[in-house]
Design an enzyme around this catalytic site. Sequence first.
Site, short mmCIF file in Angstrom:
data_model
loop_
_atom_site.label_atom_id
_atom_site.label_comp_id
_atom_site.label_asym_id
_atom_site.label_seq_id
_atom_site.Cartn_x
_atom_site.Cartn_y
_atom_site.Cartn_z
N ASP A 34 0.88 -1.41 0.04
CA ASP A 34 0.20 0.12 0.03
C ASP A 34 0.75 1.33 0.04
O ASP A 34 0.37 2.37 0.10
CB ASP A 34 -0.94 -0.02 1.20
CG ASP A 34 -0.06 0.14 2.50
OD1 ASP A 34 0.79 -0.02 2.53
OD2 ASP A 34 -0.93 -0.23 3.68
N GLU A 36 3.30 2.07 2.38
CA GLU A 36 3.64 2.51 3.49
C GLU A 36 5.22 1.94 3.89
O GLU A 36 5.73 1.02 3.07
CB GLU A 36 2.74 1.85 4.82
CG GLU A 36 1.47 2.42 4.86
CD GLU A 36 0.61 2.15 5.97
OE1 GLU A 36 1.21 0.91 6.79
OE2 GLU A 36 -0.58 2.74 6.33
N ARG A 89 12.68 25.64 7.10
CA ARG A 89 12.51 27.08 6.72
C ARG A 89 11.08 27.53 7.02
O ARG A 89 10.90 28.92 6.82
CB ARG A 89 12.32 27.14 5.15
CG ARG A 89 13.99 27.30 4.55
CD ARG A 89 14.27 27.22 3.36
NE ARG A 89 13.90 25.92 2.66
CZ ARG A 89 14.09 25.75 1.28
NH1 ARG A 89 14.39 26.86 0.30
NH2 ARG A 89 13.45 24.74 0.83
N GLN A 90 10.07 26.83 7.59
CA GLN A 90 9.01 27.19 8.18
C GLN A 90 8.86 27.39 9.52
O GLN A 90 8.59 26.36 10.47
CB GLN A 90 7.70 26.24 7.51
CG GLN A 90 7.38 26.07 6.24
CD GLN A 90 6.40 25.40 5.83
OE1 GLN A 90 5.39 24.94 6.48
NE2 GLN A 90 6.52 24.46 4.74
N HIS A 120 18.40 26.07 9.45
CA HIS A 120 17.98 27.24 8.71
C HIS A 120 17.93 28.35 9.68
O HIS A 120 18.47 29.54 9.42
CB HIS A 120 16.78 27.27 8.13
CG HIS A 120 16.18 28.57 7.31
ND1 HIS A 120 17.07 28.87 6.19
CD2 HIS A 120 15.50 29.55 7.50
CE1 HIS A 120 16.82 30.16 5.79
NE2 HIS A 120 15.60 30.51 6.42
N ASP A 159 23.04 37.43 0.37
CA ASP A 159 22.64 38.61 1.37
C ASP A 159 23.03 38.70 2.68
O ASP A 159 24.04 37.75 3.06
CB ASP A 159 21.07 38.36 1.35
CG ASP A 159 20.86 36.78 1.77
OD1 ASP A 159 21.49 36.26 2.73
OD2 ASP A 159 19.90 36.33 1.27
N LYS A 182 22.02 45.71 -1.39
CA LYS A 182 21.09 46.27 -2.34
C LYS A 182 21.02 47.82 -1.87
O LYS A 182 20.76 47.98 -0.71
CB LYS A 182 19.72 45.74 -2.16
CG LYS A 182 18.84 45.97 -3.05
CD LYS A 182 17.57 45.09 -2.81
CE LYS A 182 17.52 43.64 -3.45
NZ LYS A 182 16.00 43.05 -3.27
N ARG A 184 19.01 51.14 -2.84
CA ARG A 184 17.59 51.83 -3.36
C ARG A 184 18.33 53.29 -4.08
O ARG A 184 18.66 54.03 -3.23
CB ARG A 184 16.46 51.87 -2.72
CG ARG A 184 15.30 52.38 -3.71
CD ARG A 184 14.02 51.93 -2.99
NE ARG A 184 13.64 50.37 -3.06
CZ ARG A 184 13.27 49.81 -4.06
NH1 ARG A 184 13.26 50.21 -5.16
NH2 ARG A 184 13.14 48.53 -3.93
N ASP A 208 25.79 29.89 0.09
CA ASP A 208 24.43 29.87 1.04
C ASP A 208 24.30 28.65 1.70
O ASP A 208 25.04 27.67 1.65
CB ASP A 208 23.26 30.21 -0.07
CG ASP A 208 22.16 30.98 0.65
OD1 ASP A 208 22.10 30.94 1.79
OD2 ASP A 208 21.21 31.45 -0.11
C1 R5P Z 1 16.75 31.39 2.32
O1 R5P Z 1 16.31 31.91 3.26
C2 R5P Z 1 17.62 30.47 2.18
O2 R5P Z 1 18.99 30.90 2.99
C3 R5P Z 1 18.25 30.20 0.85
O3 R5P Z 1 18.55 31.61 0.29
C4 R5P Z 1 17.08 29.66 0.03
O4 R5P Z 1 16.64 28.65 0.66
C5 R5P Z 1 17.46 29.55 -1.27
O5 R5P Z 1 16.48 29.03 -2.06
P1 R5P Z 1 16.30 28.89 -3.69
O6 R5P Z 1 17.22 28.04 -4.09
O7 R5P Z 1 14.85 28.33 -3.85
O8 R5P Z 1 16.55 30.25 -4.21
#
Ligand code: R5P
Length: 285
Positions: A34, A36, A89-90, A120, A159, A182, A184, A208
Site C-alpha cells: 500500500d 507504507e 524554513r517554516q 536554517h 545577502d 542592495k 535603492r 548559502d
Molecule cells: C533562504 O532563506 C535560504 O538561505 C536560501 O537562500 C534559499 O533557501 C535558497 O532557495 P532557492 O534556491 O529556492 O532560491
Amino acid sequence: MNIIGGYASQLLAGRVSDVLRFNLLVCEFRRFPDGELYTRILDDPGTESVTIIQSTVNDSDFVLLLQLIDACCDVAKVNVVIPYMGYARQDKQFKGGEPISARAIARCIKADNVYTINIHDPSILEYFDAKAVNLDATPVIGEYIKNMELKNPLIIAPDDGAIGLARNASKDLGLDYDFLEKTRLSGELVTIKPKNVAVNGRDVIIIDDIISTAGTMAETISLLRSQGAHEVYVACVHPVLSSNAVLKLFKAGVKGIIATDTIDRGASVVSVAPVIAEAISKTGF
Ligand code: R5P
C-alpha cells in the site's frame, strides 16, 4: 558504539562510522504494497548507545527517522543526527492559521542528543525536548575552496543573512569574503553589488545554506558575471537542488557546484563526516 544510517544518509553514516571506527548497523528499507514504509534494523543495536543519522529531505525520510528511533526504544542512549532538516524554513507563522512546521517536526524527535548542521534558524533548536546542538559545516567547505586552483578567490554571501556562512568559510584560511548589498537609488532603481570588494577579474564563490530551486543563486551568478567576475562557483551546505535547479545554475553561467553530503547529490564533494564525528566524540557515548 553503533551507528545507524537511515535511507537518506547511508553514505554519510558510512563515512562517520569510518572516521570513528564505530560499528555500522545494516537496516532494511522497503515499502508495503500500500506504499507504507517498512524499516528494520537487521543488526543488533544492543542496549547501551546508538547514533542514528538521517536527513529529512522529504516526508518519507521523516517517517523513516521516527521508525528508527522507535526501533531503538530498548537502547539506553539515543543520539539523532539530522544533517539536513526539512521544513526548517517554516520556522515561524507567516500567515494566520499556519503551523510552525519546524516546531511540529522537532517535537516528534525523542532522543537524548540531537545534532543538526547549519539549520536554517538556530532558534528551532529550542523546539526539541532533547539537548540540541547545531554544527557548522562551513569550515570544511572553506578548506575545500582553499585547495581549489582559483584566481584571487572571493567568497560572497548573496545577502546579509548568509554573511556568517561566508565569514566562517573564509576564517583562518586567508580567503576574502563579502556580501551583496542592495541600494535603492530611486523608486524603481536598485543596485546590487558587493559591499566592500570589487569582483572584477576574480574567481567568486557564492555561499548559502541551501540551494533549493536555485533562483537565488542563478540571479546572483548573472549579476556577478555582469560585474566582471572571472569564474563564478556556488557553494552550499544543503544541496536540495529541486527540479531543474542544476540546469538553472549552468544556464546562468556557473563554473561548478560545491556542496556537502548532508544530502547525497552529485554535487556533494565535501563531507561533513568529520564535523559530526567530532561532535559525537565530544558528547561522549
Ligand atoms: C533562504 O532563506 C535560504 O538561505 C536560501 O537562500 C534559499 O533557501 C535558497 O532557495 P532557492 O534556491 O529556492 O532560491
